[in-house]
Design an enzyme around this catalytic site. Sequence first.
Site, mmCIF file in Angstrom:
data_model
loop_
_atom_site.group_PDB
_atom_site.id
_atom_site.type_symbol
_atom_site.label_atom_id
_atom_site.label_comp_id
_atom_site.label_asym_id
_atom_site.label_seq_id
_atom_site.Cartn_x
_atom_site.Cartn_y
_atom_site.Cartn_z
ATOM 1 N N ASP A 203 4.012 -6.623 1.358
ATOM 2 C CA ASP A 203 3.384 -5.585 0.543
ATOM 3 C C ASP A 203 2.009 -5.311 1.119
ATOM 4 O OD1 ASP A 203 2.680 -3.827 -1.759
ATOM 5 O OD2 ASP A 203 4.486 -4.724 -2.612
ATOM 6 N N HIS A 278 3.894 0.545 0.934
ATOM 7 C CA HIS A 278 3.541 -0.835 0.578
ATOM 8 C C HIS A 278 3.431 -1.697 1.841
ATOM 9 C CE1 HIS A 278 3.586 -0.662 -3.810
ATOM 10 N NE2 HIS A 278 4.660 0.102 -3.737
ATOM 11 N N ASP A 342 9.985 2.282 -2.183
ATOM 12 C CA ASP A 342 9.385 2.839 -3.391
ATOM 13 C C ASP A 342 7.948 3.306 -3.176
ATOM 14 O OD1 ASP A 342 8.806 0.033 -3.038
ATOM 15 O OD2 ASP A 342 7.837 0.069 -5.002
ATOM 16 N N GLU A 343 7.514 4.198 -4.035
ATOM 17 C CA GLU A 343 6.114 4.586 -4.216
ATOM 18 C C GLU A 343 5.410 4.994 -2.926
ATOM 19 O OE1 GLU A 343 5.117 2.092 -8.267
ATOM 20 O OE2 GLU A 343 4.596 1.167 -6.355
#
Length: 773
Positions: A203, A278, A342-343
């Site tokens: 991350d 991330h 994600d994101e």
Amino acid sequence: MKLRALIIVLSLLIFSCSNKEAKVFTETDIQIIPKPERLKLGEGHFEFNKNTVFFTTDVSQSAAAQILIDKFKTVQGWDLKTVETLPKSNYIQFKTSEDIKKEGYKLLAENNIITIEANNFNGFLYGIETLRQLLPVEIESQVKVESIDWVIPNIDIVDAPRFKWRGLMLDVSRHFFQKEYIKKTIDRLAYHKMNTLHLHLVDDQGWRIEIKEYPKLTQIGAYRVDQEDKPWDGRYTPSLDEKATYGGFYTQDDIKEIVAYAESRGVNVVPEIEMPAHVTSAVASYPELSCLGKPVSVPSGGLWPITDIYCAGKESTFEFLENVLNEVLELFPSKYIHVGGDEATKTNWKACAHCKKRMKDENLNSPEELQSYFIKRMERFISSKGRVLIGWDEILEGGLAPGATVMSWRGVKGGLEASEQGHDVVMTPGTHCYFDHYQGPMNTEPLAWGGNTPVSKVYEFDPIVDSMSDEQAQHVLGGQANLWSEYVPTESHSEYMIYPRIAALSETLWSPKKDRDWLDFSYRMESLFKSYKYQNINYAKSAYTISSDAKVNDATNTINVSLKNEFPVSDIRYVLNGASLDSTAIAYSKPIEIKATTTIKASLYKDNKPVGKVFEKTFNYHKAVGKKVVYNTKYHNSYKGKESTNMVNIIRGTKNFHDGQWQAWLVNDMELTIDLDEEIEIQDVSVGTMEHQGPSIYFPTQIEVLLSKDGKAFKSVGKIDRPYKNNASIILKDFNIHFDPQKARFVKVKAKNLKKTDKGGDTWIFIDEIVVR
């Protein structure tokens, strides 16, 4: 004749001395979690002693037996043996049967023989784990114990899991946990008959796995500037020359050890290598991987939006990722490889010449389609290696890769959509499966990410959604808990967040849905808590914590206060207004009616004594209770509170801004007027507010109180100015305006919104009560 009578008497005495009173079991003694598919209790029991042996015919059976052998060695010092010749009695035998479901088992305990049948290692293992729970809880002791009869009831169990994916995700990036803790977690997953450990290894805040071709990933990416003394979202962006000391990583030898240990406990380890977002820790190590190519530091804490992501236009990005994955695939035999997905904030992609060229060359119409291209390309690579790509439900955006599996976290929508398209899914909605949420009243719990997911709510989870067709349901592999670690800095805290919620999840994923019953489960949890204590697990006792639910009778302005904890049958007692919680406390049986300012103090009682955390709350009556409120600027539809009565209903909001007691305004200022029905003397007005800057909730920058006798001409009696201040904590604050006593009928309150964050986002103000004295 006398001699014969004496012999008979002596024989009876010897017989009675050599035979203990038979242990009689009832169904209430059987407290297995997760609950078996079928169980029948018989008469009599089997007793383990130092001569008990395990009859095994292959390595997998012996490996399963060793878990219980090791337990007895610790608690009794016995060195129980495995044998290859069938004894006459006092043994546990293992039988391989192809007729039993995968991971299922049959367990038959008779007076002198226990038989465990299964068709694979996991089945034998779970039979042993059930034996552990049938034995006295002292079997989990870490030291030798005395004076225990190691007996289990004669019992017939047929058992198998409902779902094949029963998992836990550990985020070891935000906070790094040692290899030994990972192995402990694996042991405990097996104890709960869970079979998947998902390791979030990458991350923004840390790269945690050694990649030999790219040593900077751990030399640089595994460490950040130590700001552990500051709140997660209150940490500054470190300069490039600051020394990074917090972090760590797993060597490839560590990973091999973890994977081998997990295999010995029937647990599959799924690695997660995040992409395309991330990944600031990777970009800090190799800046050329991003669109901008500029040096960045590994973030010490919260980061939003996430813009330093992998460049989707450079071929070197995909070369890097394939090389990384080649090493990962060598270390993890898992069928599934998690790629995150994600994101991803695509700001840099939109401006990047490389990404623009990629979109043109591939006929892509949007950054979302570019992300789809990215994931589909990685899926082809992973598929070519005989593995399956799995990612968070954002990988659906722009089109899903043909062989991908979806992990649905933003509710169940992603799982519904993916299963409808014929893709396998793992359900892990934040509502029920995010273990970084609070599990008790926020004011009694350590700081958590937000939301409220108590163990009883986890127990309500079901991976199959009612609206799914039978065909869709076939694509549901199972479910998983996720423990993100932004607010989980230690291994002890990690345990606190996992247990006992993982037990509730284990039953929802293993046991038949028709047999699930919260009252029954909560009873069995009592035994589980004793087991946790012997295992030295720092489990949460939040299920015991008392909370209140208050309802206002608008006609009489009285309040009925209900007290409860998560256990349906609890001995709760209370006192009022400073009385002592002792044996004279009032047994709670119905809501407590309050007609004036009152403090309620309550506790759970056991053996006639208060135990656990004490509940204490004051309900303040004031001159505006139940009066009419006119909203000159309307609150936001997402946070209506109790609507027209919210500001004057006495009931205060908590740090959980979703608790239904808050009204909120987005960007707009708040202005309302309270009609007191008649002119009365007042001298004080306070406004209850919250600040939680993470989700953009800010204190008002100004609060003003105005009074009027006729509702037309208002006069200001006080104003508080509060300029914006950076704050990483959650704070509840009453802003109080005191003035000389004067008569008024109407009270107008104004609160100014900050309107924009320092990063340009919209801001909220949250208000829960206006107290007039």
